[in-house]
Enzyme design. Structure first.
Site, PDB file in Angstrom:
ATOM      1  N   ASN A 240      10.533   0.682 -10.870  1.00  0.00           N
ATOM      2  CA  ASN A 240       9.929  -0.591 -11.783  1.00  0.00           C
ATOM      3  C   ASN A 240       9.275   0.388 -12.896  1.00  0.00           C
ATOM      4  OD1 ASN A 240       8.661  -2.569 -12.882  1.00  0.00           O
ATOM      5  ND2 ASN A 240       7.784  -3.369 -11.004  1.00  0.00           N
TER       6      ASN A 240
ATOM      7  N   HIS B 257      14.267  -8.260 -14.941  1.00  0.00           N
ATOM      8  CA  HIS B 257      13.412  -6.957 -14.884  1.00  0.00           C
ATOM      9  C   HIS B 257      13.611  -6.591 -13.311  1.00  0.00           C
ATOM     10  CE1 HIS B 257       9.713  -4.920 -14.332  1.00  0.00           C
ATOM     11  NE2 HIS B 257       9.190  -5.814 -13.366  1.00  0.00           N
TER      12      HIS B 257
ATOM     13  N   CYS C  32       4.823  -6.716 -16.872  1.00  0.00           N
ATOM     14  CA  CYS C  32       6.404  -6.525 -16.563  1.00  0.00           C
ATOM     15  C   CYS C  32       7.134  -7.716 -17.639  1.00  0.00           C
ATOM     16  CB  CYS C  32       6.587  -6.948 -15.379  1.00  0.00           C
ATOM     17  SG  CYS C  32       5.965  -5.530 -14.047  1.00  0.00           S
TER      18      CYS C  32
HETATM   19  O1  UT7 Z   1       7.017  -6.005 -11.319  1.00  0.00           O
HETATM   20  C1  UT7 Z   1       6.183  -6.935 -11.201  1.00  0.00           C
HETATM   21  C2  UT7 Z   1       6.101  -7.826  -9.749  1.00  0.00           C
HETATM   22  N1  UT7 Z   1       6.484  -6.908  -8.641  1.00  0.00           N
HETATM   23  C3  UT7 Z   1       7.123  -7.462  -7.906  1.00  0.00           C
HETATM   24  O2  UT7 Z   1       7.829  -8.418  -8.081  1.00  0.00           O
HETATM   25  C4  UT7 Z   1       7.275  -6.807  -6.334  1.00  0.00           C
HETATM   26  C5  UT7 Z   1       7.284  -7.898  -5.401  1.00  0.00           C
HETATM   27  N2  UT7 Z   1       7.393  -7.552  -4.110  1.00  0.00           N
HETATM   28  C6  UT7 Z   1       7.785  -6.515  -3.417  1.00  0.00           C
HETATM   29  O3  UT7 Z   1       9.028  -6.007  -3.954  1.00  0.00           O
HETATM   30  C7  UT7 Z   1       7.691  -6.287  -1.852  1.00  0.00           C
HETATM   31  O4  UT7 Z   1       6.764  -7.366  -1.406  1.00  0.00           O
HETATM   32  C8  UT7 Z   1       7.300  -4.960  -1.502  1.00  0.00           C
HETATM   33  C9  UT7 Z   1       8.509  -3.931  -1.677  1.00  0.00           C
HETATM   34  C10 UT7 Z   1       6.024  -4.582  -2.248  1.00  0.00           C
HETATM   35  C11 UT7 Z   1       7.138  -5.003   0.054  1.00  0.00           C
HETATM   36  O5  UT7 Z   1       8.035  -5.375   0.624  1.00  0.00           O
HETATM   37  P1  UT7 Z   1       7.978  -6.263   1.935  1.00  0.00           P
HETATM   38  O6  UT7 Z   1       9.323  -6.443   2.577  1.00  0.00           O
HETATM   39  O7  UT7 Z   1       7.483  -7.575   1.367  1.00  0.00           O
HETATM   40  O8  UT7 Z   1       7.092  -5.432   2.859  1.00  0.00           O
HETATM   41  P2  UT7 Z   1       5.568  -6.356   3.517  1.00  0.00           P
HETATM   42  O9  UT7 Z   1       4.708  -5.941   2.277  1.00  0.00           O
HETATM   43  O10 UT7 Z   1       5.869  -7.246   4.086  1.00  0.00           O
HETATM   44  O11 UT7 Z   1       5.279  -4.891   4.470  1.00  0.00           O
HETATM   45  C12 UT7 Z   1       6.013  -4.795   5.646  1.00  0.00           C
HETATM   46  C13 UT7 Z   1       5.645  -3.516   6.407  1.00  0.00           C
HETATM   47  C14 UT7 Z   1       4.181  -3.474   6.613  1.00  0.00           C
HETATM   48  O12 UT7 Z   1       3.889  -3.067   7.768  1.00  0.00           O
HETATM   49  P3  UT7 Z   1       3.620  -3.934   9.053  1.00  0.00           P
HETATM   50  O13 UT7 Z   1       2.311  -4.705   8.541  1.00  0.00           O
HETATM   51  O14 UT7 Z   1       4.814  -4.806   9.134  1.00  0.00           O
HETATM   52  O15 UT7 Z   1       3.276  -2.937  10.115  1.00  0.00           O
HETATM   53  C15 UT7 Z   1       3.670  -2.608   5.689  1.00  0.00           C
HETATM   54  O16 UT7 Z   1       2.374  -1.895   5.623  1.00  0.00           O
HETATM   55  O17 UT7 Z   1       6.139  -2.434   5.481  1.00  0.00           O
HETATM   56  C16 UT7 Z   1       4.756  -1.784   5.414  1.00  0.00           C
HETATM   57  N3  UT7 Z   1       4.982  -0.700   4.116  1.00  0.00           N
HETATM   58  C17 UT7 Z   1       5.381   0.346   4.133  1.00  0.00           C
HETATM   59  N4  UT7 Z   1       6.132   1.126   5.169  1.00  0.00           N
HETATM   60  C18 UT7 Z   1       6.557   2.179   4.626  1.00  0.00           C
HETATM   61  C19 UT7 Z   1       4.506  -1.166   2.844  1.00  0.00           C
HETATM   62  N5  UT7 Z   1       4.761  -0.323   2.014  1.00  0.00           N
HETATM   63  C20 UT7 Z   1       5.429   0.640   2.690  1.00  0.00           C
HETATM   64  C21 UT7 Z   1       6.127   2.116   2.188  1.00  0.00           C
HETATM   65  N6  UT7 Z   1       6.727   2.567   3.315  1.00  0.00           N
HETATM   66  N7  UT7 Z   1       6.163   2.349   1.194  1.00  0.00           N
END
Ligand code: UT7
Length: 331
Positions: free
Chosen positions: A288, A258, A113
């Site tokens: 992204n 980004h 990125c």
């Molecule tokens: O480009 C380079 C760098 N990349 C980034 O900067 C990305 C950085 N990270 C993020 O944008 C976020 O961490 C994510 C969008 C990837 C995830 O969002 P989050 O608010 O941090 O969610 P999380 O990983 O803490 O997950 C929360 C819940 C989990 O379920 P449980 O364990 O609470 O039951 C995940 O399994 O959301 C679940 N989950 C989803 N649910 C529905 C993860 N992905 C999905 C999905 N749909 N696509």
């Protein structure tokens, strides 16, 4: 030494638009989750006949046209992507070939990125020292064909889109304008927090059916950790680019962060105390697009007239590695 100016910009995204709802046929997710957690509504995905250099060709043609230039006027290509057409050689030479030119160097940059900013830093140094006069800087990605489209991969799969953005760079004699400074960083302690652990020289065997079955070829991310670093490193690098140039956040006309997650952009904006009109986001439409996200957003700002000659533009990125950085540009 002359400064580097952006002679022209261009971008291309493939035709197919994939809306959030489409993912529900493959995995347990929802439009609501994706929109609330990421700000993404849709992204573009390639057709089967398209490779990364094909997207770059389309964006380059546009930028050449706008600059009134031919491909033969270019004297260097810097191509940032994590999704080369093949394992080797890099995508740069395929773009060069498709542009019908043969006698210029092609540098492949693989800083994910942050690739466009890393590429800008190198291109800027080459232009200032007079080594090259017309550098084509490319950020292009195809992510869609390398995603785990099952519930196992849902945290990554919903985030990424395909596209290409380019800039043609050259020296300017106008002392007030151009790239003021670039600032690039890396911290390899965090490499495994966002990576694809397959196909490289660290693996024995390099590639096996079992590894593929385990899904090791898909990129993996510890989202919360990456989120935390992204939302602190980007504002810190923006402050550095302002401070070394004797500028403040009030001077920023447009900040292009980004496009990784709308919530990250909002945190960057908040930490810098910027108004909504100072920060440009388009993640809702493209997701992204990795190295392409900044040049796509940049071209939109230029074409819409949001960015005008003399305005202060600041770019910032964060990604796998970890790598990150910023650039201050007097447009
Ligand atoms: O480009 C380079 C760098 N990349 C980034 O900067 C990305 C950085 N990270 C993020 O944008 C976020 O961490 C994510 C969008 C990837 C995830 O969002 P989050 O608010 O941090 O969610 P999380 O990983 O803490 O997950 C929360 C819940 C989990 O379920 P449980 O364990 O609470 O039951 C995940 O399994 O959301 C679940 N989950 C989803 N649910 C529905 C993860 N992905 C999905 C999905 N749909 N696509």
């Amino acid at each position: 030494m002359p400064r580097t100016e952006f002679i022209s910009t261009g971008f291309y995204v493939p035709e197919r638009v994939v809306k959030n709802d489409e993912f529900t046929q493959w995995m347990d997710t929802s439009d609501e989750w994706i929109k609330t957690r990421t700000g993404i509504a849709e992204r573009h995905w390639v057709a089967d006949h398209q490779a990364t250099s094909d997207l770059a060709v389309e964006a380059t043609k546009l930028a050449l046209d706008r600059a009134g230039m031919q491909a033969s006027d270019l004297d260097c290509i810097v191509f940032a992507t994590l999704a080369g057409d093949y394992m080797m050689p890099g995508a740069g030479v395929f773009l060069q070939r498709k542009l019908g030119i043969t006698n210029i160097p092609c540098l492949d940059v693989r800083n994910q990125c942050s690739g466009f900013l890393y590429g800008l830093s190198v291109a800027d140094a080459w232009i200032r020292t007079g080594q090259y006069q017309r550098v084509l800087l490319v950020g292009a990605e195809i992510q869609s064909i390398g995603l785990d489209l099952t519930t196992r991969g849902r945290d990554m799969a919903v985030l990424f889109g395909d596209g290409a953005g380019v800039a043609i760079l050259g020296p300017t004699s106008d002392e007030g304008r151009g790239v003021l400074s670039t600032h690039i960083f890396a911290d390899g302690r965090y490499a495994e927090l966002l990576w694809a652990n397959l196909g490289g020289s660290a693996n024995r065997p390099r590639l096996s059916a079992q590894q593929l079955e385990q899904g090791m070829h898909f990129p993996q991310m510890q989202g919360r950790e990456v989120f935390k670093h992204a939302s602190t490193r980007m504002p810190a690098s923006v402050m550095e680019s302002l401070t070394v140039n004797g500028l403040t956040t009030n001077d920023i006309k447009v900040l292009i962060p980004h496009q990784a997650n709308m919530r990250i952009s909002e945190m960057v904006q908040k930490q810098l105390g910027l108004r909504d009109d100072q920060v440009y986001n388009n993640i809702d439409r493209y997701g992204n697009t990795t190295a392409a996200s900044i040049p796509i957003a940049l071209d939109e700002c230029v074409q819409s007239g949001k960015l005008k000659r003399g305005d202060l533009l600041v770019l910032t990125a964060f990604g796998s590695g970890f790598t990150w950085g910023s650039a201050a540009i007097r447009w």
